[in-house]
Design a protein around this motif. Structure first.
Motif, PDB file in Angstrom:
ATOM      1  N   PRO A  15       8.847  -9.509  -2.003  1.00 62.31           N
ATOM      2  CA  PRO A  15       9.818  -8.536  -1.382  1.00 62.31           C
ATOM      3  C   PRO A  15       9.446  -7.243  -2.383  1.00 62.31           C
ATOM      4  CG  PRO A  15      10.993 -10.271  -1.966  1.00 62.31           C
ATOM      5  CD  PRO A  15       9.438 -10.092  -2.567  1.00 62.31           C
ATOM      6  N   LEU A  16       9.410  -6.870  -3.599  1.00 66.03           N
ATOM      7  CA  LEU A  16       8.798  -5.604  -4.004  1.00 66.03           C
ATOM      8  C   LEU A  16       7.720  -5.438  -3.518  1.00 66.03           C
ATOM      9  CD1 LEU A  16       8.468  -6.983  -7.897  1.00 66.03           C
ATOM     10  CD2 LEU A  16      10.095  -5.638  -6.691  1.00 66.03           C
ATOM     11  N   LEU A  17       6.080  -5.851  -3.201  1.00 65.43           N
ATOM     12  CA  LEU A  17       5.437  -5.306  -2.729  1.00 65.43           C
ATOM     13  C   LEU A  17       6.099  -4.674  -1.328  1.00 65.43           C
ATOM     14  CD1 LEU A  17       3.303  -8.325  -3.104  1.00 65.43           C
ATOM     15  CD2 LEU A  17       2.837  -5.832  -4.066  1.00 65.43           C
ATOM     16  N   ILE A  18       6.632  -5.192  -0.306  1.00 64.02           N
ATOM     17  CA  ILE A  18       7.015  -5.243   1.037  1.00 64.02           C
ATOM     18  C   ILE A  18       8.120  -3.786   1.206  1.00 64.02           C
ATOM     19  CG2 ILE A  18       8.761  -5.056   2.954  1.00 64.02           C
ATOM     20  CD1 ILE A  18       8.245  -8.181   2.371  1.00 64.02           C
ATOM     21  N   VAL A  19       8.165  -3.286  -0.453  1.00 67.36           N
ATOM     22  CA  VAL A  19       9.534  -1.926  -0.640  1.00 67.36           C
ATOM     23  C   VAL A  19       8.365  -0.648  -0.288  1.00 67.36           C
ATOM     24  CG1 VAL A  19      11.270  -1.025  -2.480  1.00 67.36           C
ATOM     25  CG2 VAL A  19      11.779  -3.077  -0.937  1.00 67.36           C
ATOM     26  N   GLY A  20       7.895  -1.360  -1.201  1.00 61.68           N
ATOM     27  CA  GLY A  20       5.813   0.166  -1.779  1.00 61.68           C
ATOM     28  C   GLY A  20       5.881   0.144  -0.864  1.00 61.68           C
ATOM     29  N   LEU A  21       5.131  -1.136   0.287  1.00 59.05           N
ATOM     30  CA  LEU A  21       4.391  -0.591   1.446  1.00 59.05           C
ATOM     31  C   LEU A  21       5.165   0.456   2.598  1.00 59.05           C
ATOM     32  CD1 LEU A  21       3.068  -3.785   2.774  1.00 59.05           C
ATOM     33  CD2 LEU A  21       1.989  -2.424   1.236  1.00 59.05           C
ATOM     34  N   LYS A  22       6.509   0.163   2.161  1.00 59.41           N
ATOM     35  CA  LYS A  22       7.519   0.524   3.494  1.00 59.41           C
ATOM     36  C   LYS A  22       7.806   2.301   2.926  1.00 59.41           C
ATOM     37  CE  LYS A  22      11.106  -2.548   4.944  1.00 59.41           C
ATOM     38  NZ  LYS A  22      12.181  -3.256   5.035  1.00 59.41           N
ATOM     39  N   ALA A  23       7.495   2.093   1.218  1.00 60.71           N
ATOM     40  CA  ALA A  23       6.831   4.159   0.967  1.00 60.71           C
ATOM     41  C   ALA A  23       5.930   4.783   0.928  1.00 60.71           C
ATOM     42  CB  ALA A  23       7.572   3.617  -0.679  1.00 60.71           C
ATOM     43  N   LEU A  24       5.090   4.236   1.230  1.00 64.52           N
ATOM     44  CA  LEU A  24       3.830   4.544   1.795  1.00 64.52           C
ATOM     45  C   LEU A  24       3.830   4.509   3.112  1.00 64.52           C
ATOM     46  CD1 LEU A  24       1.634   2.485  -0.411  1.00 64.52           C
ATOM     47  CD2 LEU A  24       2.473   5.001  -1.212  1.00 64.52           C
ATOM     48  N   GLU A  25       4.329   3.898   3.956  1.00 62.08           N
ATOM     49  CA  GLU A  25       4.591   3.950   5.281  1.00 62.08           C
ATOM     50  C   GLU A  25       4.487   5.879   5.941  1.00 62.08           C
ATOM     51  OE1 GLU A  25       6.770   0.984   8.030  1.00 62.08           O
ATOM     52  OE2 GLU A  25       7.548   1.759   6.616  1.00 62.08           O
ATOM     53  N   TYR A  26       5.004   6.021   5.143  1.00 62.62           N
ATOM     54  CA  TYR A  26       4.327   8.173   6.126  1.00 62.62           C
ATOM     55  C   TYR A  26       2.917   8.063   5.687  1.00 62.62           C
ATOM     56  CZ  TYR A  26       2.726   9.315   1.037  1.00 62.62           C
ATOM     57  OH  TYR A  26       2.037   9.221  -0.434  1.00 62.62           O
ATOM     58  N   ARG A  27       1.779   7.438   5.701  1.00 65.75           N
ATOM     59  CA  ARG A  27       0.735   7.379   5.430  1.00 65.75           C
ATOM     60  C   ARG A  27      -0.246   8.389   6.338  1.00 65.75           C
ATOM     61  NH1 ARG A  27      -2.861   8.435   0.543  1.00 65.75           N
ATOM     62  NH2 ARG A  27      -1.454   8.365  -1.213  1.00 65.75           N
ATOM     63  N   GLY A  28       0.625   6.729   7.534  1.00 59.23           N
ATOM     64  CA  GLY A  28       0.034   6.582   8.859  1.00 59.23           C
ATOM     65  C   GLY A  28      -0.700   5.023   8.511  1.00 59.23           C
ATOM     66  N   TYR A  29      -0.329   3.989   9.399  1.00 52.95           N
ATOM     67  CA  TYR A  29      -1.524   3.271   9.360  1.00 52.95           C
ATOM     68  C   TYR A  29      -1.277   2.292  10.467  1.00 52.95           C
ATOM     69  CZ  TYR A  29       3.351   1.005   9.237  1.00 52.95           C
ATOM     70  OH  TYR A  29       4.568   0.337   9.097  1.00 52.95           O
ATOM     71  N   ASP A  30      -1.940   1.742  10.422  1.00 61.18           N
ATOM     72  CA  ASP A  30      -2.904   0.365  12.419  1.00 61.18           C
ATOM     73  C   ASP A  30      -1.927  -0.804  11.868  1.00 61.18           C
ATOM     74  OD1 ASP A  30      -4.569  -0.811  11.100  1.00 61.18           O
ATOM     75  OD2 ASP A  30      -5.218   1.271  12.224  1.00 61.18           O
ATOM     76  N   SER A  31      -1.788  -1.377  10.644  1.00 58.36           N
ATOM     77  CA  SER A  31      -1.758  -2.507  10.773  1.00 58.36           C
ATOM     78  C   SER A  31      -1.166  -2.807   8.644  1.00 58.36           C
ATOM     79  CB  SER A  31      -2.671  -3.987  10.408  1.00 58.36           C
ATOM     80  OG  SER A  31      -3.627  -3.358   9.643  1.00 58.36           O
ATOM     81  N   SER A  32      -0.850  -4.024   8.985  1.00 62.86           N
ATOM     82  CA  SER A  32      -0.248  -4.528   6.982  1.00 62.86           C
ATOM     83  C   SER A  32      -0.275  -5.591   6.727  1.00 62.86           C
ATOM     84  CB  SER A  32       1.654  -3.773   6.738  1.00 62.86           C
ATOM     85  OG  SER A  32       2.327  -4.463   7.830  1.00 62.86           O
ATOM     86  N   GLY A  33      -0.107  -6.466   5.158  1.00 64.03           N
ATOM     87  CA  GLY A  33      -0.618  -7.596   4.569  1.00 64.03           C
ATOM     88  C   GLY A  33       0.012  -7.603   3.801  1.00 64.03           C
ATOM     89  N   ASP A 597       7.375  11.033  12.397  1.00 64.92           N
ATOM     90  CA  ASP A 597       6.777  10.930  11.142  1.00 64.92           C
ATOM     91  C   ASP A 597       4.748  10.581  10.929  1.00 64.92           C
ATOM     92  OD1 ASP A 597       9.009  12.229  10.144  1.00 64.92           O
ATOM     93  OD2 ASP A 597      10.131  10.895  10.004  1.00 64.92           O
ATOM     94  N   GLN A 598       5.253   9.208  12.076  1.00 65.26           N
ATOM     95  CA  GLN A 598       3.903   8.124  12.210  1.00 65.26           C
ATOM     96  C   GLN A 598       2.759   8.613  13.250  1.00 65.26           C
ATOM     97  OE1 GLN A 598       4.617   4.782  10.416  1.00 65.26           O
ATOM     98  NE2 GLN A 598       6.747   5.731   9.119  1.00 65.26           N
ATOM     99  N   PRO A 599       2.858   9.483  13.750  1.00 65.60           N
ATOM    100  CA  PRO A 599       1.871  10.120  15.025  1.00 65.60           C
ATOM    101  C   PRO A 599       0.639   9.184  14.566  1.00 65.60           C
ATOM    102  CG  PRO A 599       1.638  11.500  13.341  1.00 65.60           C
ATOM    103  CD  PRO A 599       2.206  11.417  12.750  1.00 65.60           C
ATOM    104  N   ARG A 600       0.414   8.903  15.490  1.00 64.01           N
ATOM    105  CA  ARG A 600      -0.250   7.296  15.967  1.00 64.01           C
ATOM    106  C   ARG A 600      -2.175   7.755  15.631  1.00 64.01           C
ATOM    107  NH1 ARG A 600      -0.920   8.929  22.449  1.00 64.01           N
ATOM    108  NH2 ARG A 600      -1.889  10.195  22.084  1.00 64.01           N
ATOM    109  N   ASN A 601      -3.037   7.075  14.884  1.00 60.43           N
ATOM    110  CA  ASN A 601      -3.572   7.423  14.648  1.00 60.43           C
ATOM    111  C   ASN A 601      -4.570   8.486  13.201  1.00 60.43           C
ATOM    112  OD1 ASN A 601      -4.896   6.024  16.698  1.00 60.43           O
ATOM    113  ND2 ASN A 601      -5.108   7.835  18.175  1.00 60.43           N
ATOM    114  N   LEU A 602      -3.241   8.902  12.990  1.00 62.19           N
ATOM    115  CA  LEU A 602      -3.465   9.493  12.406  1.00 62.19           C
ATOM    116  C   LEU A 602      -3.187   8.673  10.448  1.00 62.19           C
ATOM    117  CD1 LEU A 602      -1.657  13.536  13.627  1.00 62.19           C
ATOM    118  CD2 LEU A 602      -3.898  12.629  13.000  1.00 62.19           C
ATOM    119  N   ALA A 603      -3.028   9.965   9.567  1.00 62.43           N
ATOM    120  CA  ALA A 603      -3.145   8.867   8.455  1.00 62.43           C
ATOM    121  C   ALA A 603      -3.002  10.296   7.063  1.00 62.43           C
ATOM    122  CB  ALA A 603      -4.393   8.870   7.301  1.00 62.43           C
TER     123      ALA A 603
END
Length: 609
Positions: A15-33, A597-603
């Motif tokens: 759960p901590l890792l998922i919260v951390g990933l959500k805080a980084l979503e602004y960087r742009g991405y196409d998959s997660s794990g 906030d998270q346009p396609r293909n961009l980081a």
């Protein structure tokens, strides 16, 4: 790339890792794990798409365990897919990675010849296989990582776990950021402090070449030679509230409206009525700036546009020659460096790979010194520069930069005024410019009042596929930035030109379906611009003009629109005119239904070439 979070704790870490990933979503991405160690085994969940897709898979089959790593990926090697998503596993090893390994192909071939079977197209899986091979040779995890990174060419920030040592995570960095978060009975790794702010504000920033091993109760850092290294602990001033969206529909809208405060913060305690205050660039600045006889500016993307505006200011006010270069091009050519030239690097994150590499080239090329303008105090660029000026924009979550750009311009305006004062500008004129700059936050507030009119205007772009932006002088870079914002978040093809270049080619594109956006402040080039706009009007182009009260501008838009922008003066006008262009791009994107906030293909932060 793009985001890393890792944890060793006495509680379930997923759960901590998922919260951390959500805080980084602004960087742009196409998959997660994420991968968690439990019961002597590595358990993993990955998904293409948003973190919520991966989270849904996790919630359907929770993974308990106190040691784990997680990642958001922006595709470099291999298409976006579940198979290419991180973490990657090889034998007893799981790894997440930001960066690009340049010699991955030869290493992959070597491993395949030795019998390893790859399940992805990524360079990251190559590292996992190399580390697992070192474990098979009898090394412990930290030493296996050390041995592996010595083989690598390129950039990396990694977090690695092994089922043999389930109570620890090993990290390493070169050319991409990685930091340690210190807790009580738990420790963390992250690529950004925002990933960890929910669990700790105590941060250790790793240096180039550092390798770190964290357990629940210890943090051990060493260099590539294996020798212990000490790194200072910092208390982050970042708050969880600073990265909340609040009453706004999108982070980008929130950040557009934060600009008066962000610019005021950037100017605070740095500008007085008679000039720039002493030592705002650092205690060594006096000697370097006194000797400066020329400026080279390097940057990428939006920061490059800020540098182009600064070129006009510095050459006009300080009478010093300025060149502005895209960092990714500059670092691969042998630029001529005149004596006593200062290198200025501009970056929001301070980790932009091309800008950082160019800064590191500066010593070999014989610059007088280096100045960095940046928003992240502990970033690599800031730590490695001679002089620095922080922009104080605060966290910017939207991938399309807004307040980071205007605060960079505010910082560059301070730099231009400092050089102008040192190079004999008339004191009365200097005082006028200082007064203009002090008025800038209020002028931005006034520009934001145009939002209702811009919402109406945005409707005209819904079905457009192309747009042209025009500007002259220091407003040509503003047009460049306006066109970049529109294409980034609305996916409308937009180009910007100096208005005088219109008849040298772009005029061929103009017809009744082509919106032409013009930045038209008062000034010596206004009559020239009017002539250029007449060319558009004569060919049926749809003119949208942002003007500040100049006579005759309404006549230009008989079949178009003129919006009045109170610029506050010619010096700060490029910053003020940026704001309505940001609002235009934002509201067009909203109406077109894109992911603002998270346009396609961009980081957000480009930490690889």
């Amino acid at each position: 790339m793009c985001g890393i979070v890792a944890a060793v704790a006495q509680r379930d870490v997923a759960p901590l890792l998922i919260v951390g990933l959500k805080a980084l979503e602004y960087r742009g991405y196409d998959s997660s794990g994420l991968a968690v160690l439990a019961g002597g085994a590595i358990q993993r969940v990955r998904a293409k798409g948003k973190v919520r897709e991966m989270e849904a898979l996790y919630l359907a089959n929770p993974l308990p365990g106190g040691t784990g790593i997680a990642h958001t990926r922006w595709a470099t090697h291999g298409v976006p897919s579940q198979a290419n998503a991180h973490p990657h596993i090889a034998g007893r090893v799981a790894i997440v990675h930001n960066g690009i390994i340049e010699n991955h192909a030869s290493l992959r071939t070597e491993l395949q010849q030795a019998g390893h079977v790859f399940t992805s197209e990524t360079d990251t899986e190559v590292m996992a296989a190399l580390i697992d091979r070192q474990l098979n040779n009898g090394l412990k995890l930290r030493d296996a990582v050390l041995a592996t990174v010595r083989e690598l060419e390129g950039a990396y920030a990694i977090a690695v776990v092994s089922s043999d040592e389930p109570d620890r995570v090993v990290g390493a960095r070169r050319g991409a950021p990685l930091l340690v978060g210190l807790g009580i009975g738990e420790n963390f790794l992250g690529s950004d402090a925002q990933a960890l702010i929910q669990v700790t504000n105590k941060i250790i920033y790793l240096d180039e070449g550092d390798v770190v091993e964290i357990t629940r109760d210890s943090v051990r850092i060493c260099g590539l030679d294996g020798q212990p290294a000490e790194r200072a602990m910092h208390e982050s001033e970042l708050s969880a509230d600073a990265v909340e969206r609040g009453e706004y529909r999108h982070y980008m809208q929130k950040e557009i409206f934060e600009q008066p405060r962000a610019v005021a913060d950037t100017l605070e305690a740095r500008l007085g009525p008679h000039g720039v205050l002493p030592n705002i660039f650092g205690i060594e600045s006096d000697e370097l700036l006194r000797r400066t006889r020329g400026v080279h500016i390097i940057a990428c993307g939006t920061s490059y546009h800020a540098g182009l505006v600064a070129k006009y200011w510095i050459e006009e006010f300080a009478h010093l020659p300025v060149s502005v270069e895209v960092a990714s091009e500059y670092r691969y050519r042998e630029a001529v460096v005149p004596p006593d030239t200062l290198l200025v690097a501009i970056s929001q994150s301070g980790e932009t790979a091309d800008t950082l590499a160019a800064l590191r080239e500066s010593t070999r090329r014989g610059y007088l010194g280096t100045l960095v303008i940046c928003n992240v105090p502990e970033s690599s660029l800031v730590r490695e520069a001679d002089l620095k000026l922080m922009t104080r924009a605060g966290p910017e979550i939207g991938v399309a930069s807004t307040k980071a750009f205007t605060t960079q311009l505010a910082a560059l305006a301070l730099f231009a005024l400092e050089l102008a004062q040192r190079n004999g500008m008339d004191p009365a004129r200097h005082a006028e410019l200082c007064a203009e700059l002090q008025h800038l936050p209020r002028a931005i507030e006034d520009a934001l009042k145009l939002e209702p009119a811009i919402v109406e205007l945005a409707a005209e772009f819904i079905h457009r596929q192309h747009a042209l932006f025009l500007g002259r002088g220091a407003h040509y870079p503003v047009a460049l930035e306006g066109s970049l914002k529109l294409k980034e978040i609305s996916y409308i093809h937009a180009e910007a030109y100096p208005a005088g270049e219109l008849k040298h080619g772009p005029l061929a594109l103009v017809d009744e379906k082509m919106p032409v956006v013009a930045v038209a402040p008062n000034g010596p080039l206004l009559d020239k611009l009017k002539s250029n706009l007449q060319e558009v009007r004569a060919r049926g182009g749809r003119l949208i003009v942002f003007a500040d009260g100049a006579a005759g501008m309404d006549d230009m838009t008989e079949h178009g629109t003129t919006l009045r922008v109170a610029s506050g003066g010619s010096f700060i006008a490029p910053i003020v005119f940026t704001v309505p262009l940001q609002l235009l791009a934002y509201h067009v994107a909203v109406l077109r239904g894109t992911d603002v906030d998270q346009p396609r293909n961009l980081a957000k932060s480009v930490t690889v070439e």
